[in-house]
Design a protein around this motif. Structure first.
Motif: not given
Length: 294
Positions: A60-73, A124-125, A143-151, A267-269
């Motif tokens: 989680f730490g590494g994945w949530s800390g990656a840039t959104a652009y990198n996750r998109g790639q 974009k989210i 206000s900024t969104p952050e990932p919840t964690g382990v789902v 959608g985005t929900h």
């Protein structure tokens, strides 16, 4: 020329970027819609579920800390890899769901397109669900969104691939990691997806795939203190209620099961369901003797 024996495929779990057999050593028979044997799938145990949570937390730490652009790639790379193995997934989806090859091909195409769709949302989210808030005072209020964690995710039972992708991709697109229980009756497309993830750029532990008896694996995940949220999409009404009660012990976010048309615009929900909102106040400060502010 002598006849040769077919080399049957050994399906394994996908946990922490590796392919372990079930800790218990158990398997169960997977058949097609006509009862024909397809393969033996691993029958996951509670220990497998706990191991998957440990792997997801570690990643989680590494994945949530990656840039959104990198996750998109990374998500786009998964789509590329799936495109190259399309024929395999068409065959597996057709066998799993008892549908024609043409219908299976349409579902596989839609699943690949869905990876691309969520890849485009990663950066974009934040603009949709976050922003600057008007406040009375000399402050920036953001206000900024952050990932919840382990789902933990109970995958759809009938949509073995398109539905599966539709519940995994939005979770990891926003920076969380996932432990998914694949369709109990049709798990093979999910296990093959694990092979694609392992050979793409998705870090080990970001997605963990378990197969077996949904009721046996879901209960320990719902009660697990290191799981932050649970998606009950593939659970029946009564088990879902029991899982929701278990999830309340550490205030997990819960996405309740509801009828879904997996071919429709998602959608985005499913992204916002597993996002937390962090609000930060920052003084604007002043410039010069005149007291002008920025």
């Amino acid at each position: 020329m002598s006849d040769r024996l077919t080399v049957f495929k050994t399906y394994k779990l996908y946990v922490g970027g590796k392919f372990p057999r079930s800790e218990s050593g158990r398997v169960y028979e997977v058949t097609d819609s006509k009862g024909k044997w397809l393969a033996n799938a691993p029958l996951s145990s509670r220990k497998d579920a706990r191991d998957a949570v440990v792997a997801a937390r570690k990643a989680f730490g590494g994945w949530s800390g990656a840039t959104a652009y990198n996750r998109g790639q990374v998500l786009y790379r998964v789509a590329e890899m799936l495109e190259g193995r399309k024929d395999q997934f068409v065959r597996e989806v057709a066998d799993a769901e008892g549908i024609s090859k043409s219908k299976a091909a349409a579902q596989v195409d839609a699943a690949i397109d869905r990876w691309v769709w969520y890849a485009g949302w990663t950066d974009k989210i934040a603009q949709v669900v976050g922003g600057a808030n008007p406040v009375a005072g000399p402050f920036f209020n953001l206000s900024t969104p952050e990932p919840t964690g382990v789902v933990a995710v109970v995958a759809p039972q009938k949509s073995s691939f398109l539905g599966l992708v539709s519940v995994i991709a939005p979770v990891i697109a926003t920076g969380s990691t996932v432990v998914v229980i694949a369709s109990e009756k049709s798990p093979l497309p999910a296990l093959s997806l694990g092979e694609v993830l392992a050979t793409s750029d998705v870090p080990g532990g970001v997605v963990n795939i378990l197969t077996g008896r949904t009721a046996e694996i879901a209960a320990p995940l719902a009660a697990h203190q290191d799981v932050n949220a649970i998606d009950l999409t593939g659970a029946d009404a009564e088990p879902a209620r029991e899982l929701e009660i278990a999830a309340a012990d550490n205030l997990k976010r819960v996405l309740r099961p509801q009828p879904v048309d997996w071919s429709a615009d998602p959608g985005t929900h499913r992204m916002t369901a597993f996002l937390e909102t962090k609000t930060v106040w920052h003084p604007t400060g002043s410039l010069g003797a005149s007291g002008s502010a920025y």
